[in-house]
Scaffold this active site. Sequence first.
Site, PDB file in Angstrom:
ATOM      1  N   SER A 142       0.854  -1.189   0.000  1.00 51.92           N
ATOM      2  CA  SER A 142       0.000   0.000   0.000  1.00 51.92           C
ATOM      3  C   SER A 142       0.881   1.227   0.000  1.00 51.92           C
ATOM      4  O   SER A 142       1.967   1.233   0.607  1.00 51.92           O
ATOM      5  CB  SER A 142      -0.898   0.022   1.238  1.00 51.92           C
ATOM      6  OG  SER A 142      -1.566   1.263   1.333  1.00 51.92           O
ATOM      7  N   TYR A 166      -0.873  -0.751  10.878  1.00 45.40           N
ATOM      8  CA  TYR A 166      -1.074  -1.082   9.472  1.00 45.40           C
ATOM      9  C   TYR A 166      -0.039  -0.440   8.550  1.00 45.40           C
ATOM     10  O   TYR A 166       0.613  -1.131   7.757  1.00 45.40           O
ATOM     11  CB  TYR A 166      -2.479  -0.680   9.021  1.00 45.40           C
ATOM     12  CG  TYR A 166      -2.743  -1.037   7.574  1.00 45.40           C
ATOM     13  CD1 TYR A 166      -2.939  -2.364   7.199  1.00 45.40           C
ATOM     14  CD2 TYR A 166      -2.767  -0.059   6.585  1.00 45.40           C
ATOM     15  CE1 TYR A 166      -3.170  -2.713   5.878  1.00 45.40           C
ATOM     16  CE2 TYR A 166      -2.999  -0.397   5.260  1.00 45.40           C
ATOM     17  CZ  TYR A 166      -3.196  -1.712   4.907  1.00 45.40           C
ATOM     18  OH  TYR A 166      -3.406  -2.060   3.595  1.00 45.40           O
TER      19      TYR A 166
END
Length: 243
Positions: A142, A166
Amino acid sequence: MSERTIALVTGANKGIGHEIAAGLGALGWSIGVGARDDRRRADAVERLRAAGIDAFGVPLDVTDDASAAAAARLVEDRAGGLDVLVNNAAVAGEMPQQPTGVDPATVRAVVETNVIGVIRVTNAMLPLLRRSASPRIVNMSSSVGSLARQSGPDPDRTAGPVAVAYAPSKTFLNAVTLQYTRELSGTNILINACCPGYVATDLNGFRGVRTPAQGAAIAVRLATLPDDGPTGRFFDDAGIVPW
């Protein structure tokens, strides 16, 4: 080895992973649907087969050594080998994730799936991939893991909200991708990371603005790179993402 290209997609029972499986299956490939939930995995395989795709279920919990080893044996027995591994399975972890208040157990759980799980599955599948004529590994990362974007002038816009479990897990995954690239230099294995964009999935409460099919496109492209394609790079649909 089967004449048909064989791919394994982890976390393929829904969302981006399922669309990656569908995209690769539409090329005539045989697709291993990796997922830990028996019912959801079976449902995903049924949906793919209904679309004319040669799909088979692969029970796989990426946090478990024995599960990864068993998955490799199943792929070997069912398909005869493996050409492409897409490490898609990931978790976001409990929110909020402000670093001053996060439970360290949340960070540990996210890293166990998003990073160590990728290492575990990749290493279990490498003996099969090494036998392939054109092996590819795609790690679903990501742009929130990009240190360049995290440290840029407007990180809230370019790197998402503060999320100490994350976002750093994707930074860690990017670094792991580069370490594999270095070790596998000189082999025919191409390994790259990619960002699917802000896709509406249950991982973000379906707040994303892209469809799972749109998010899957970059992984399909990297899974089908030619033999002289890039390795050790981080891509999104627009091109190279800064590490």
